[in-house]
Write a protein that holds these residues in place. Structure first.
Motif, PDB file in Angstrom:
ATOM      1  N   VAL A   1       0.857  -1.187   0.000  1.00 27.83           N
ATOM      2  CA  VAL A   1       0.000   0.000   0.000  1.00 27.83           C
ATOM      3  C   VAL A   1       0.893   1.237   0.000  1.00 27.83           C
ATOM      4  CG1 VAL A   1      -1.812   1.260   1.238  1.00 27.83           C
ATOM      5  CG2 VAL A   1      -1.753  -1.254   1.328  1.00 27.83           C
ATOM      6  N   VAL A   2       0.572   2.185  -0.862  1.00 26.96           N
ATOM      7  CA  VAL A   2       1.230   3.495  -0.856  1.00 26.96           C
ATOM      8  C   VAL A   2       0.185   4.483  -0.359  1.00 26.96           C
ATOM      9  CG1 VAL A   2       2.365   5.276  -2.237  1.00 26.96           C
ATOM     10  CG2 VAL A   2       2.741   2.848  -2.774  1.00 26.96           C
ATOM     11  N   TYR A   3       0.517   5.162   0.733  1.00 29.75           N
ATOM     12  CA  TYR A   3      -0.484   6.035   1.341  1.00 29.75           C
ATOM     13  C   TYR A   3       0.152   7.231   2.033  1.00 29.75           C
ATOM     14  CZ  TYR A   3       0.324   3.850   6.003  1.00 29.75           C
ATOM     15  OH  TYR A   3       0.851   3.399   7.193  1.00 29.75           O
ATOM     16  N   ASP A   4      -0.698   8.243   2.293  1.00 30.47           N
ATOM     17  CA  ASP A   4      -0.309   9.442   3.035  1.00 30.47           C
ATOM     18  C   ASP A   4      -0.952   9.349   4.414  1.00 30.47           C
ATOM     19  OD1 ASP A   4       0.609  10.135   0.515  1.00 30.47           O
ATOM     20  OD2 ASP A   4      -0.861  11.732   0.205  1.00 30.47           O
ATOM     21  N   HIS A   5      -0.216   9.805   5.425  1.00 34.18           N
ATOM     22  CA  HIS A   5      -0.749   9.731   6.781  1.00 34.18           C
ATOM     23  C   HIS A   5      -0.123  10.807   7.645  1.00 34.18           C
ATOM     24  CE1 HIS A   5       3.050   7.898   8.084  1.00 34.18           C
ATOM     25  NE2 HIS A   5       2.971   7.142   7.016  1.00 34.18           N
ATOM     26  N   GLY A   6      -0.704  10.999   8.804  1.00 33.45           N
ATOM     27  CA  GLY A   6      -0.163  11.950   9.770  1.00 33.45           C
ATOM     28  C   GLY A   6      -0.913  13.263   9.773  1.00 33.45           C
ATOM     29  N   TYR A   7      -0.433  14.145  10.638  1.00 31.74           N
ATOM     30  CA  TYR A   7      -1.071  15.443  10.851  1.00 31.74           C
ATOM     31  C   TYR A   7      -0.229  16.547  10.216  1.00 31.74           C
ATOM     32  CZ  TYR A   7      -3.660  12.874  14.384  1.00 31.74           C
ATOM     33  OH  TYR A   7      -4.448  11.963  15.035  1.00 31.74           O
ATOM     34  N   ALA A   8      -0.856  17.373   9.394  1.00 33.67           N
ATOM     35  CA  ALA A   8      -0.163  18.527   8.817  1.00 33.67           C
ATOM     36  C   ALA A   8       0.243  19.485   9.932  1.00 33.67           C
ATOM     37  CB  ALA A   8      -1.047  19.224   7.790  1.00 33.67           C
ATOM     38  N   THR A   9      -0.631  19.644  10.919  1.00 37.65           N
ATOM     39  CA  THR A   9      -0.350  20.427  12.121  1.00 37.65           C
ATOM     40  C   THR A   9      -0.521  19.486  13.302  1.00 37.65           C
ATOM     41  OG1 THR A   9      -1.221  22.430  11.083  1.00 37.65           O
ATOM     42  CG2 THR A   9      -1.030  22.438  13.487  1.00 37.65           C
ATOM     43  N   VAL A  10       0.509  19.358  14.090  1.00 38.75           N
ATOM     44  CA  VAL A  10       0.453  18.459  15.243  1.00 38.75           C
ATOM     45  C   VAL A  10      -0.638  18.946  16.201  1.00 38.75           C
ATOM     46  CG1 VAL A  10       1.755  17.603  17.235  1.00 38.75           C
ATOM     47  CG2 VAL A  10       2.867  17.801  15.018  1.00 38.75           C
ATOM     48  N   PRO A  11      -1.520  18.048  16.642  1.00 38.26           N
ATOM     49  CA  PRO A  11      -2.587  18.457  17.561  1.00 38.26           C
ATOM     50  C   PRO A  11      -2.030  19.121  18.822  1.00 38.26           C
ATOM     51  CG  PRO A  11      -3.016  16.262  16.698  1.00 38.26           C
ATOM     52  CD  PRO A  11      -1.635  16.641  16.254  1.00 38.26           C
ATOM     53  N   ALA A  12      -2.780  20.102  19.305  1.00 38.45           N
ATOM     54  CA  ALA A  12      -2.334  20.895  20.461  1.00 38.45           C
ATOM     55  C   ALA A  12      -2.070  20.022  21.687  1.00 38.45           C
ATOM     56  CB  ALA A  12      -3.383  21.960  20.785  1.00 38.45           C
ATOM     57  N   LEU A  13      -2.854  18.987  21.887  1.00 39.85           N
ATOM     58  CA  LEU A  13      -2.659  18.110  23.042  1.00 39.85           C
ATOM     59  C   LEU A  13      -1.315  17.389  22.973  1.00 39.85           C
ATOM     60  CD1 LEU A  13      -3.820  16.963  25.660  1.00 39.85           C
ATOM     61  CD2 LEU A  13      -4.866  15.164  24.291  1.00 39.85           C
ATOM     62  N   ILE A  14      -0.940  16.925  21.794  1.00 38.67           N
ATOM     63  CA  ILE A  14       0.356  16.261  21.630  1.00 38.67           C
ATOM     64  C   ILE A  14       1.480  17.257  21.890  1.00 38.67           C
ATOM     65  CG2 ILE A  14       1.904  15.120  19.995  1.00 38.67           C
ATOM     66  CD1 ILE A  14      -0.549  13.842  18.709  1.00 38.67           C
ATOM     67  N   LYS A  15       1.339  18.464  21.378  1.00 41.47           N
ATOM     68  CA  LYS A  15       2.342  19.500  21.619  1.00 41.47           C
ATOM     69  C   LYS A  15       2.473  19.785  23.111  1.00 41.47           C
ATOM     70  CE  LYS A  15       3.412  24.353  20.744  1.00 41.47           C
ATOM     71  NZ  LYS A  15       3.052  25.572  20.032  1.00 41.47           N
TER      72      LYS A  15
END
Length: 180
Positions: free
Chosen positions: A110-124
């Motif tokens: 599988v070739v795919y895109d994933h993840g967050y363009a902007t890291v969620p505030a809670l993770i930060k």
């Protein structure tokens, strides 16, 4: 390389310091990011065109390891490219075969895109907390005495481990069906 989740200035403000060494702060923040990625078994940052090899499970669904899934470019089974209409995917990484099942023990690429363009505030926020603990106690001292010096070291106090509370906060971003 992805942008850091937090900046040295974020760490300075969290620790309420007048100044901070930007290089050291960036290193501590990078270490906290690595700890969070490892604990969640997720990359977190946006990745385009990632390729993953999976093994067919004989079921209609198969899980992609990274989430959120933002796009799937292609799916091949034992080297044969499937039509886009033969499967569907959701943001949680559940790849569903529309007709039939994923062949047992087949090589599924599988070739795919994933993840967050902007890291969620809670993770930060958790990243800054973790980096703050590492900054304040870089040697990992749990206790210390002066007369006939005695010291006790504890990796949980260096920012090298997430607290139970932080893990509960991050659980929605973790890998696996328990996070869905």
């Amino acid at each position: 390389m992805a942008s850091p989740w937090a900046l040295p200035e974020d760490l300075r403000l969290h620790l309420r310091l007048d100044t901070i060494d930007d290089d050291q702060a960036a290193a501590v923040i990078a270490g906290a990011e690595d700890v969070i990625r490892g604990a969640l078994d997720q990359h977190i940052d946006a990745v385009a065109g990632d390729s993953i090899g999976l093994v067919g499970n004989g079921r209609r669904t198969i899980l992609l390891p990274q989430m959120p899934v933002t796009a799937v470019t292609s799916v091949t089974v034992d080297g044969e490219l499937l039509d886009v209409g033969a499967w569907r995917v959701n943001r949680h990484g559940i790849l569903t075969r529309r007709t039939g099942r994923w062949p047992l023990d087949a090589d599924i690429d599988v070739v795919y895109d994933h993840g967050y363009a902007t890291v969620p505030a809670l993770i930060k926020r958790v990243c800054v907390q973790l980096a703050g603990r590492a900054w304040v106690n870089p040697r990992g001292m749990a206790s210390e005495s002066l007369g006939d010096w005695s010291g006790t070291y504890d990796k949980d106090r260096t920012g090298q481990a997430l607290t139970d509370w932080e893990m509960r906060l991050l659980q929605p971003y973790a890998r696996g069906p328990e996070s869905r």
